[in-house]
Design a protein around this motif. Structure first.
Motif, PDB file in Angstrom:
ATOM      1  N   LEU A  98     -25.575 -23.050   4.498  1.00 24.37           N
ATOM      2  CA  LEU A  98     -26.916 -23.097   3.905  1.00 24.37           C
ATOM      3  C   LEU A  98     -27.693 -24.339   4.333  1.00 24.37           C
ATOM      4  N   ASN A  99     -27.077 -25.164   5.177  1.00 28.71           N
ATOM      5  CA  ASN A  99     -27.708 -26.406   5.654  1.00 28.71           C
ATOM      6  C   ASN A  99     -28.011 -27.367   4.495  1.00 28.71           C
ATOM      7  N   VAL A 100     -27.068 -27.464   3.565  1.00 32.66           N
ATOM      8  CA  VAL A 100     -27.198 -28.354   2.409  1.00 32.66           C
ATOM      9  C   VAL A 100     -26.343 -29.594   2.642  1.00 32.66           C
ATOM     10  N   THR A 101     -26.907 -30.763   2.415  1.00 33.36           N
ATOM     11  CA  THR A 101     -26.187 -32.025   2.549  1.00 33.36           C
ATOM     12  C   THR A 101     -25.449 -32.345   1.256  1.00 33.36           C
ATOM     13  N   LEU A 102     -24.158 -32.621   1.369  1.00 30.34           N
ATOM     14  CA  LEU A 102     -23.337 -32.919   0.197  1.00 30.34           C
ATOM     15  C   LEU A 102     -23.101 -34.417   0.058  1.00 30.34           C
ATOM     16  N   PRO A 103     -22.993 -34.911  -1.172  1.00 33.35           N
ATOM     17  CA  PRO A 103     -22.686 -36.327  -1.387  1.00 33.35           C
ATOM     18  C   PRO A 103     -21.210 -36.618  -1.160  1.00 33.35           C
ATOM     19  N   ASN A 104     -20.895 -37.886  -0.965  1.00 37.49           N
ATOM     20  CA  ASN A 104     -19.508 -38.333  -0.857  1.00 37.49           C
ATOM     21  C   ASN A 104     -19.051 -39.116  -2.077  1.00 37.49           C
ATOM     22  N   VAL A 105     -20.001 -39.484  -2.932  1.00 38.82           N
ATOM     23  CA  VAL A 105     -19.666 -40.181  -4.178  1.00 38.82           C
ATOM     24  C   VAL A 105     -20.503 -39.585  -5.305  1.00 38.82           C
ATOM     25  N   PRO A 207     -25.089 -41.850   7.250  1.00 41.71           N
ATOM     26  CA  PRO A 207     -25.092 -41.080   8.503  1.00 41.71           C
ATOM     27  C   PRO A 207     -23.781 -41.264   9.266  1.00 41.71           C
ATOM     28  N   GLY A 208     -23.188 -40.167   9.657  1.00 39.47           N
ATOM     29  CA  GLY A 208     -21.957 -40.217  10.432  1.00 39.47           C
ATOM     30  C   GLY A 208     -20.698 -40.413   9.617  1.00 39.47           C
ATOM     31  N   ALA A 209     -20.819 -40.601   8.312  1.00 38.01           N
ATOM     32  CA  ALA A 209     -19.636 -40.815   7.476  1.00 38.01           C
ATOM     33  C   ALA A 209     -18.842 -39.516   7.361  1.00 38.01           C
ATOM     34  N   PRO A 210     -17.513 -39.578   7.498  1.00 40.89           N
ATOM     35  CA  PRO A 210     -16.715 -38.360   7.327  1.00 40.89           C
ATOM     36  C   PRO A 210     -16.788 -37.867   5.895  1.00 40.89           C
ATOM     37  N   MET A 211     -16.666 -36.571   5.740  1.00 42.22           N
ATOM     38  CA  MET A 211     -16.770 -35.988   4.408  1.00 42.22           C
ATOM     39  C   MET A 211     -15.483 -36.185   3.617  1.00 42.22           C
ATOM     40  N   VAL A 212     -15.605 -36.640   2.384  1.00 42.38           N
ATOM     41  CA  VAL A 212     -14.462 -36.775   1.490  1.00 42.38           C
ATOM     42  C   VAL A 212     -13.968 -35.384   1.101  1.00 42.38           C
ATOM     43  N   VAL A 213     -12.663 -35.196   1.123  1.00 49.10           N
ATOM     44  CA  VAL A 213     -12.052 -33.917   0.774  1.00 49.10           C
ATOM     45  C   VAL A 213     -11.137 -34.110  -0.423  1.00 49.10           C
ATOM     46  N   ALA A 232     -12.490 -15.142   9.461  1.00 47.92           N
ATOM     47  CA  ALA A 232     -11.226 -15.842   9.261  1.00 47.92           C
ATOM     48  C   ALA A 232     -11.200 -17.098  10.102  1.00 47.92           C
ATOM     49  N   GLY A 233     -10.708 -18.178   9.491  1.00 45.37           N
ATOM     50  CA  GLY A 233     -10.558 -19.427  10.231  1.00 45.37           C
ATOM     51  C   GLY A 233     -11.759 -20.324  10.189  1.00 45.37           C
ATOM     52  N   ALA A 234     -12.895 -19.823   9.601  1.00 48.24           N
ATOM     53  CA  ALA A 234     -14.078 -20.678   9.538  1.00 48.24           C
ATOM     54  C   ALA A 234     -13.890 -21.713   8.456  1.00 48.24           C
ATOM     55  N   GLY A 235     -14.370 -22.918   8.680  1.00 51.42           N
ATOM     56  CA  GLY A 235     -14.247 -23.966   7.677  1.00 51.42           C
ATOM     57  C   GLY A 235     -14.603 -25.304   8.253  1.00 51.42           C
ATOM     58  N   ALA A 236     -14.801 -26.259   7.365  1.00 52.99           N
ATOM     59  CA  ALA A 236     -15.191 -27.585   7.819  1.00 52.99           C
ATOM     60  C   ALA A 236     -13.965 -28.389   8.193  1.00 52.99           C
ATOM     61  N   SER A 237     -14.125 -29.288   9.158  1.00 54.49           N
ATOM     62  CA  SER A 237     -13.039 -30.174   9.531  1.00 54.49           C
ATOM     63  C   SER A 237     -12.862 -31.252   8.490  1.00 54.49           C
ATOM     64  N   PRO A 238     -11.614 -31.487   8.020  1.00 59.02           N
ATOM     65  CA  PRO A 238     -11.485 -32.478   6.992  1.00 59.02           C
ATOM     66  C   PRO A 238     -11.570 -33.866   7.541  1.00 59.02           C
TER      67      PRO A 238
END
Length: 243
Positions: A98-105, A207-213, A232-238
């Protein structure tokens, strides 16, 4: 990722005013047309809100396993870990679709909840843990119902279905601890404090920060989100994990 993407705009502005008492003010303005249906401001804010909830409640689940003084409090902690790990995976899956930016904190208000609970001990920890989390879950429960009944986006609808089940479960396990003050919880849900928007909004990621999982427990019981037509197999890289 998750099929062809058809957005009418390239990037969606990072949302503001995401405190649990603020969703009712979110506009119904459509900000993107996607293959899963139109995406409104409140749809986008809901995805961010679910992600932000896990960023503070999941760690507290781990704290409850260490500091909880009763089996019921520890069990509530396990439910937080399990449920929010699954919701986090769902948010990370649909956000790029959906092109939504997620927070990390989490938001400053939510981080304040963490500090209040973490710095207590004994029965006071149990009470703070159960009452704060019962109040916040009770507040977001109404928001989920509103989103589920109004959204025209099938991905957001699936997330709302999943969040509804998870939040109801978390409300139930908090009540089973025996520490919930229902009068206090109802008062705080219906008369939330008037805080500045900056306290209620999780900061945008660097910007450029890896996403917290949020890592799932060894034997998760929560059901993954159902994505219409997902590949199948679609997903974000942790990235960095909490867990």
């Amino acid at each position: 990722m998750g099929g062809a993407l058809s957005l009418t705009i390239v990037a969606l502005a990072y949302p503001t005013m995401l405190g649990f008492n603020k969703v009712s003010t979110a506009q119904d303005r459509v900000i993107a047309q996607t293959q899963w249906g139109p995406l409104t401001e409140q749809d986008r804010d809901f995805v961010v809100k679910v992600r932000a909830a896990g960023l503070w409640e999941y760690p507290l689940g781990k704290v409850a396993l260490e500091k909880g003084t009763t089996p019921e409090v520890k069990e509530a902690g396990r439910h937080l870990i399990d449920g929010h790990a699954a919701l986090d995976a769902a948010c990370r899956k649909i956000a790029p679709m959906l092109n939504v930016t997620l927070p990390n904190v989490a938001s400053p208000q939510q981080q304040g909840f963490v500090n209040q609970i973490e710095t207590s001990s004994g029965k006071q920890f149990d009470s703070n843990f159960a009452n704060i989390l019962r109040t916040t879950h009770g507040s977001i429960f109404n928001t989920i119902a509103k989103i589920r009944s109004t959204t025209k986006n099938s991905l957001v609808r699936s997330l709302a279905d999943m969040a509804n089940d998870t939040v109801l479960d978390h409300i139930t396990v908090m009540e089973k601890t025996g520490f919930v003050n229902f009068d206090q919880a109802l008062f705080q849900q219906t008369t939330p404090p008037k805080l500045p928007d900056t306290d209620l909004t999780p900061p945008a990621p660097q910007p450029g920060a890896p996403m917290v999982v949020l890592s799932p427990p060894p034997n998760p019981t929560s059901t993954p989100i159902a994505i219409p037509g997902e590949q199948a197999g679609a997903g974000a890289s942790p990235s960095p994990t909490i867990g």
